[in-house]
Design a protein around this motif. Structure first.
Motif, PDB file in Angstrom:
ATOM      1  N   THR A 168       6.419 -10.759 -34.404  1.00 21.81           N
ATOM      2  CA  THR A 168       7.018  -9.896 -35.425  1.00 21.81           C
ATOM      3  C   THR A 168       8.157 -10.687 -36.071  1.00 21.81           C
ATOM      4  OG1 THR A 168       8.175  -8.998 -33.524  1.00 21.81           O
ATOM      5  CG2 THR A 168       6.493  -7.610 -34.520  1.00 21.81           C
ATOM      6  N   LEU A 215      10.868  -2.149 -32.696  1.00 23.12           N
ATOM      7  CA  LEU A 215       9.424  -1.890 -32.564  1.00 23.12           C
ATOM      8  C   LEU A 215       9.247  -0.374 -32.683  1.00 23.12           C
ATOM      9  CD1 LEU A 215       8.652  -4.203 -29.478  1.00 23.12           C
ATOM     10  CD2 LEU A 215       8.426  -4.795 -31.890  1.00 23.12           C
ATOM     11  N   GLU A 219       2.127   1.268 -32.526  1.00 26.53           N
ATOM     12  CA  GLU A 219       1.325   0.083 -32.836  1.00 26.53           C
ATOM     13  C   GLU A 219       2.137  -1.201 -32.580  1.00 26.53           C
ATOM     14  OE1 GLU A 219      -0.024  -0.112 -36.904  1.00 26.53           O
ATOM     15  OE2 GLU A 219      -0.874  -2.106 -36.517  1.00 26.53           O
ATOM     16  N   LYS A 220       3.375  -1.190 -33.046  1.00 29.79           N
ATOM     17  CA  LYS A 220       4.228  -2.376 -32.837  1.00 29.79           C
ATOM     18  C   LYS A 220       4.531  -2.589 -31.352  1.00 29.79           C
ATOM     19  CE  LYS A 220       6.599  -2.193 -37.310  1.00 29.79           C
ATOM     20  NZ  LYS A 220       7.853  -1.793 -37.951  1.00 29.79           N
ATOM     21  N   LYS A 221       4.788  -1.487 -30.655  1.00 26.98           N
ATOM     22  CA  LYS A 221       5.078  -1.597 -29.210  1.00 26.98           C
ATOM     23  C   LYS A 221       3.858  -2.170 -28.475  1.00 26.98           C
ATOM     24  CE  LYS A 221       8.467   2.141 -28.565  1.00 26.98           C
ATOM     25  NZ  LYS A 221       8.479   2.768 -29.905  1.00 26.98           N
ATOM     26  N   ARG A 223       1.402  -3.884 -29.628  1.00 28.14           N
ATOM     27  CA  ARG A 223       1.130  -5.263 -30.035  1.00 28.14           C
ATOM     28  C   ARG A 223       1.985  -6.223 -29.188  1.00 28.14           C
ATOM     29  NH1 ARG A 223       1.939  -8.191 -35.826  1.00 28.14           N
ATOM     30  NH2 ARG A 223       1.021 -10.160 -35.181  1.00 28.14           N
ATOM     31  N   ARG A 224       3.225  -5.848 -28.967  1.00 28.38           N
ATOM     32  CA  ARG A 224       4.103  -6.700 -28.152  1.00 28.38           C
ATOM     33  C   ARG A 224       3.635  -6.718 -26.690  1.00 28.38           C
ATOM     34  NH1 ARG A 224       9.391  -8.623 -29.015  1.00 28.38           N
ATOM     35  NH2 ARG A 224       8.691  -9.004 -31.116  1.00 28.38           N
TER      36      ARG A 224
END
Ligand code: NAD
Length: 269
Positions: A168, A215, A219-221, A223-224
């Motif tokens: 990110t 995040l 979705e962002k969480k 992805r990490r």
């Protein structure tokens, strides 16, 4: 003296400054360092939060007469304030054994190379990098003067993103953390003969407001988390436990290293 024998803390009698002590990693470290017998100067730009950690320590360990904890307001990006923090510590406690340069920010701005804004870049560098430099500079100056157990331990909070690229965009943040690692290595080399150890702590992604705000969607969480072998975000106390090891004499032969506390993230492909 019978009280001293009974304590057996891993940091008994040591004096520790922790910056960013009002929240997250710094907060948990202040509690842990105090539990292990250190005098803790809980420093933060937010004085109320630093005072809250002092209250917590007093509630948890009310009977320990040898340990003192104080809250101190500091903006680590201002050299005169960092200098005064160290001077205050020497005046109140007579020495400095441990400097945990932990305060840092991750700006919630669109921090990619093209869009990042110069103000965000400068603010990030001023706190995350210059703040660490000032902390090291004045801590080294103080640690050279320690009469008993000369020297000391400096721990600088970097991040796994200082070792690898983040998925990110957070270019100013990543650059600041890479520089913290480089600065720590060089200081470790140049001050090793003075018994001043300098290490960086490289946390993985943690379940703290700083990262959860960044995040900010599932979705962002997720992805990490794909990149974290342990499969969960870390807890601030897990960083504090590692910082305690670097702060204590148990790590007496460790300097110039990066301690990755990242759930296996940097080992994964
Ligand atoms: P946090 O936001 O919970 O705590 C940071 C503290 O620093 C706050 O109390 C804040 O008031 C203080 N602070 C901010 N600017 C300051 C300044 N100029 N002077 C003094 N104090 C200041 O964050 P955290 O997650 O505990 O982060 C601590 C360190 O760990 C930071 O350097 C951060 O970059 C790093 N880190 C965090 C993560 C994560 O996932 N949370 C991952 C890797 C590295």
């Amino acid at each position: 003296s019978s009280v001293i024998k009974d304590l057996k803390g891993r940091l008994d009698g040591k004096v520790a400054i922790i910056t960013g002590a009002g929240s997250g990693i710094g907060f948990e470290s202040a509690i842990l360092f105090a539990r292990e017998g250190a005098n803790v100067i809980a420093a933060d730009i937010n004085l109320q939060s630093a005072e809250a950690v002092v209250e917590r320590i007093k509630e948890k360990f009310p009977l320990n007469v040898l340990r003192r904890t104080v809250a101190y307001k500091v903006d680590v990006s201002k050299e005169d304030e960092v200098k005064k923090l160290v001077e205050f510590t020497l005046k109140e406690f007579g020495k400095l054994n441990i400097m945990f340069n932990n305060a840092g920010i991750m700006h919630p701005h669109d921090d990619n190379c093209i869009n990042t804004d110069e103000k965000v870049w400068d603010l990030t560098m001023n706190i995350n990098l210059k703040g660490v430099w000032y902390g090291c500079k004045w801590a080294i100056d103080a640690m050279r003067k320690n009469k008993d157990n000369k020297g000391g331990s400096i721990i600088n909070t970097a991040s796994f993103v200082g070792l690898m690229g983040a998925a990110t965009p957070q270019i100013a943040y990543t650059a600041s953390k890479g520089a913290v690692i480089a600065l720590s290595r060089e200081l470790a080399v140049t001050h090793a003969r003075e018994n001043i150890r300098v290490n960086s702590l490289c946390p993985g992604p943690l379940r703290t407001p700083l990262l959860m705000d960044f995040l900010n969607t599932d979705e962002k969480k997720n992805r990490r988390l794909v990149h974290v072998p342990i499969g969960r975000f870390g807890e601030p106390v897990e960083q504090a436990q590692a910082a305690l090891f670097l702060a204590s004499d148990e790590s007496s032969y460790i300097t110039g290293t990066e301690l990755k506390v990242d759930g296996g993230l940097t080992a994964a492909y």
